[in-house]
Design an enzyme around this catalytic site. Structure first.
Site, PDB file in Angstrom:
ATOM      1  N   SER A  56       0.764  -1.095  -0.146  1.00  0.00           N
ATOM      2  CA  SER A  56       0.032   0.159  -0.046  1.00  0.00           C
ATOM      3  C   SER A  56       0.840   1.095  -0.015  1.00  0.00           C
ATOM      4  O   SER A  56       0.255   2.191   0.205  1.00  0.00           O
ATOM      5  CB  SER A  56      -0.723  -0.125   1.256  1.00  0.00           C
ATOM      6  OG  SER A  56      -1.980  -0.938   0.949  1.00  0.00           O
ATOM      7  N   LYS A  59      -0.287   3.780  -2.713  1.00  0.00           N
ATOM      8  CA  LYS A  59      -1.103   4.841  -2.290  1.00  0.00           C
ATOM      9  C   LYS A  59      -0.431   6.222  -2.404  1.00  0.00           C
ATOM     10  O   LYS A  59      -1.059   7.076  -2.655  1.00  0.00           O
ATOM     11  CB  LYS A  59      -2.077   4.373  -1.474  1.00  0.00           C
ATOM     12  CG  LYS A  59      -2.897   3.079  -1.511  1.00  0.00           C
ATOM     13  CD  LYS A  59      -3.681   2.954  -0.106  1.00  0.00           C
ATOM     14  CE  LYS A  59      -4.812   1.983  -0.447  1.00  0.00           C
ATOM     15  NZ  LYS A  59      -4.165   0.501  -0.360  1.00  0.00           N
ATOM     16  N   SER A 111      -6.056   3.213   4.887  1.00  0.00           N
ATOM     17  CA  SER A 111      -5.540   2.513   3.748  1.00  0.00           C
ATOM     18  C   SER A 111      -6.388   1.456   2.938  1.00  0.00           C
ATOM     19  O   SER A 111      -6.265   0.552   2.340  1.00  0.00           O
ATOM     20  CB  SER A 111      -4.473   1.363   4.226  1.00  0.00           C
ATOM     21  OG  SER A 111      -3.502   0.950   3.089  1.00  0.00           O
ATOM     22  N   LYS A 218       2.944   6.403   5.602  1.00  0.00           N
ATOM     23  CA  LYS A 218       2.150   5.395   5.062  1.00  0.00           C
ATOM     24  C   LYS A 218       2.579   4.146   5.481  1.00  0.00           C
ATOM     25  O   LYS A 218       4.125   3.661   5.369  1.00  0.00           O
ATOM     26  CB  LYS A 218       2.175   5.495   3.314  1.00  0.00           C
ATOM     27  CG  LYS A 218       1.093   4.524   2.659  1.00  0.00           C
ATOM     28  CD  LYS A 218      -0.209   5.031   3.231  1.00  0.00           C
ATOM     29  CE  LYS A 218      -1.275   4.099   2.755  1.00  0.00           C
ATOM     30  NZ  LYS A 218      -1.508   2.825   3.571  1.00  0.00           N
TER      31      LYS A 218
END
Length: 286
Positions: A56, A59, A111, A218
């Site tokens: 992720s 992203k 997320s 993140k």
């Protein structure tokens, strides 16, 4: 004192070479690849250009494109493909409408893959077209060792990045105040435009509020990528950026690495204040 002098010498050597020289690896068992920067200079790294799945952390690129090409107050309608997303999600329903900023929050804080896919569809009309934009933007940023196959970070043969590329990607995203504000938020609440449904978002970055000065960025996890993390910490004008790829104890080890980075940087008003004891918990988190 001797240890501090040696660490400072290492830092000055890396800075003087602009990160081009071989970078020391004091944390050889913490991740398959990692990178630590102080004030934008790489001081420690392990396999920083090794291509690995980034889960992720993908992203971050999705957010860059959305923030560059859309307005925060645009209204996004959830598509059928977005509502059917797998993995980490908040349970969006087909036809629901959200402010774009709220879906960005769901994607970056929780997320949420369904929010991520909805944003990709909104911007490009389909995820396939959005992925083409991702790869074009990567080329524009000089990310020669990154390739994207989807918007959210699912494992795929042609979906990979490197610690160095992800550091560039994170710094690019952090230039946008909205991105920085969202990734530093511990909790947020979003609603559909008609206010019929509300969602409470809890940030999956367990460093927030636990390590002094951490303000993002993140997390990521898939079976192939392992546990991944991009972390930013700032203390009295000193900025530390950390990228970890496939790090089994990412949060615990990130604290150690961040503290060591600040130990070699000029002390500020926080001094060398240590963090609260941090316990790493198992579980499949994004």
């Amino acid at each position: 004192m001797i240890v501090r002098i040696m660490l400072l010498a290492t830092l000055m050597l890396a800075a003087g070479n602009g990160g081009a020289a071989e970078v020391p690896d004091p944390f050889p068992r913490m991740a398959s690849a990692y990178l630590v920067q102080i004030q934008g200079k790489t001081v420690w790294a392990r396999r920083p250009v090794r291509r690995l799945p980034q889960a992720s952390l993908t992203k971050i690129m999705t957010a860059i494109l959305v923030l560059e090409r859309c307005k925060l107050d645009e209204v996004v309608t959830v598509s059928r493909r977005a509502a059917g997303e797998t993995g980490s999600r908040i349970g969006l329903r087909v036809g629901e409408r959200f402010r774009l900023e709220d879906l960005l929050a769901a994607m970056l804080v929780a997320s949420a893959n369904d929010a991520c896919h909805a944003l990709a569809d909104h911007l490009a009309g389909s995820e396939e077209r959005f992925v083409a934009l991702m790869n074009a933007r990567a080329r524009g940023l000089g990310l020669d060792n990154s390739r994207f196959a989807n918007a959210c970070g699912h494992d795929a043969p042609n979906h990979y990045s490197t610690a160095r590329d992800l550091a560039i990607l994170a710094e690019t995203a952090l230039k946008n105040p909205a991105f920085g504000r969202l990734v530093s938020s511990k909790r947020l609440k979003i609603r559909t435009v008609d206010r019929r449904r509300a969602f409470s978002l809890v940030n999956r970055n367990k460093l927030l509020g636990r390590s002094v000065g951490v303000s993002g960025v993140k997390t990521g996890y898939t079976e192939n990528a392992g546990r991944c993390l991009v972390a930013l910490a700032e203390r009295d004008g000193t900025r530390v950026l950390l990228v970890l790829l496939n790090a089994p104890h990412r949060f615990r080890d990130a604290v150690v690495m961040i503290e060591r980075a600040f130990a070699v940087a000029p002390p500020g008003r926080f001094g060398n204040r240590s963090t609260a004891p941090f316990s790493n918990r198992s579980g499949h988190h994004q």
